[in-house]
Design a protein around this motif. Sequence first.
Motif, short mmCIF file in Angstrom:
data_model
loop_
_atom_site.label_atom_id
_atom_site.label_comp_id
_atom_site.label_asym_id
_atom_site.label_seq_id
_atom_site.Cartn_x
_atom_site.Cartn_y
_atom_site.Cartn_z
N TYR A 34 36.63 88.79 60.77
CA TYR A 34 36.68 87.68 61.43
C TYR A 34 38.06 86.58 61.73
CZ TYR A 34 35.21 82.60 61.73
OH TYR A 34 35.09 81.09 61.93
N SER B 229 31.19 85.32 59.09
CA SER B 229 32.30 85.56 58.13
C SER B 229 31.99 86.05 57.20
CB SER B 229 33.05 84.02 58.31
OG SER B 229 32.09 82.94 57.49
N SER B 230 30.62 85.73 56.45
CA SER B 230 30.28 85.99 55.78
C SER B 230 30.29 87.36 54.88
CB SER B 230 28.92 85.40 55.09
OG SER B 230 27.73 86.35 55.97
N ILE C 138 40.24 88.06 57.08
CA ILE C 138 39.97 87.15 58.19
C ILE C 138 41.70 86.63 58.90
CG2 ILE C 138 39.58 84.30 57.93
CD1 ILE C 138 37.73 85.42 57.31
N GLU D 47 35.55 79.21 54.83
CA GLU D 47 36.05 80.98 54.59
C GLU D 47 36.93 80.93 53.15
OE1 GLU D 47 34.26 80.53 58.14
OE2 GLU D 47 35.95 79.65 58.00
N ARG E 13 36.32 81.41 49.76
CA ARG E 13 35.91 82.61 48.64
C ARG E 13 36.48 83.41 48.19
NH1 ARG E 13 33.27 86.05 53.34
NH2 ARG E 13 35.18 86.51 53.66
#
Length: 547
Positions: free
Chosen positions: A123, A201-202, A207, A245, A248
């Motif tokens: 992402y 994004s999950s 990232i 994000e 997480r």
Amino acid sequence: MEKPMYGKFCSQQLWFVILVSFSLGVVLLCFDYSALFGSDNGDVLVLNNYENGVTTTVDSESNHFSGNYSDDDDDIIAPLPRNPLVVVVNQTDSVALEPTREKKGVVEVKDESDSSCLGRYIYVHDLPSRFNEDLVKNCHLFTRGTEQNMCPYLVNLGLGSRIQNHEMVLLNDSWFSTNQFLLEVIFHNRMKNYKCLTGNSSLASAIYVPFYAGLDISRRLWGVRTSDRDSSAVDLLKWVAGKPEWERMWGRDHFLVAGRISWDFRRQTDNESDWGSKLRFLPESKNMSMLSVESSCWNNDFAIPYPTCFHPSKKDQILQWQDKMRRQKRNYLFSFAGAPRPDLQDSIRGKIIDQCLASGSACRLLDCNYGATNCDNPVNVMKVFRSSVFCLQPPGDSYTRRSIFDAILAGCIPVFFHPGTAYAQYLWHLPKNYTTYSLYMPVREIKDWKVRINETLLGISEDRVIGLREEVIKLIPKIIYADPVSSKSETLEMEDAFDVAVKGILERIEKVRELIREEKDPSIGFSDGDDYKYTFSAYGGELNVTI
């Protein structure tokens, strides 16, 4: 008696039906219009500019339009809805900022049910333009430490201008005047064509934060207060840490790429005289990994190759170049491209230059002293390196140098004098068994210099030279960055430096994720320093040369 009301009622009913029908028509028309410019159902819409051959794919939940388009593409400009999720664009026309680009590549919408991308989804944060795009637009502000004028190097998506006059030294049209400090721009543009991009994004395993940290600090290295040097880094990390994000893994699945050495971002005090910014010492940054052309002693820094000037778009271009380097006649036993470092007390460059000059026709010296333009021309560099059996690679202002990868590209066997120049750096891209592709002549202190370069290299057997050169040539695909707009690993059919780096960072993050699954603390060792990373102890032997 009053008249029946049937006629009046029917007339009113008719007008009511007409009014309702008209209202429904307006509603349907508005619905169609909203479907054209975005909805909340996650559909993907394709807007075509048939006249200019541009096809732009935009996820209806995205508010980010990252397509390459010219000023003439008026019919694809449209308001976009909220909730940034997907950043996908088919690109076939030129970008205003890259006027010399002949063609564009295609970034496809990836089916997120594709099993080949499981564990590989990335992402990309849609950063405010001040952190990347605006830096490119204001390229005229970059001064000392890079080039007086960086703008010519930023055309063609950071590759620089295409080299037209090969002088029969280079091969095909895959060579560009690439600046060694533009890795972050080249990497970002390669990422836009990455096979497994996701807007969800999950689903992402990593990232990517496309902050052009090197370009940003290049404007602020001289005569600027430390608070000003750090301002962009502070603002960036505040922005990133404020996104959902981040929570997480508290940033440990985030990474950024820098086009300068990592030491430029590790200023340890706030003294005005100290060098660089403190980006990598800020609390949030400690939770992130950084890929740069030279890593530091900290565990969350990783080195990936400097960009060379060769950016192929097809597998055949790589194979042709490799074959050319195998058949190349090499008239010089060894060569050195560089300049002395008289201001650095322990620099061995002066000794190397002296021995090269004393070796007569066995050594070729390419003078890169300040003011000399020999080394700015890739044709000159390749002309020397392709004609040499060995290329000497001593440290310069820092441990590493782009010349390492220019030498490998030319099929020239690198000779290293310090482990921090390559062996402790490019762990993903170069073989762990460094004796298979290079020679090592460790020099701990210049006062202990005992190496006779000419005699040592003459003692290497022909069979070993052939074996070393073949391993060097095999490394070429892994140390070059393919053309970001017209190639992918699928069409290139082999991994380039970008692909190897992405695989490396994904594996790094997966190990952290493993710790979390095992209910272990992922922060332990993540950003710790390793004081012995660049020592000679791990590499043993005074002279690692088998004769």
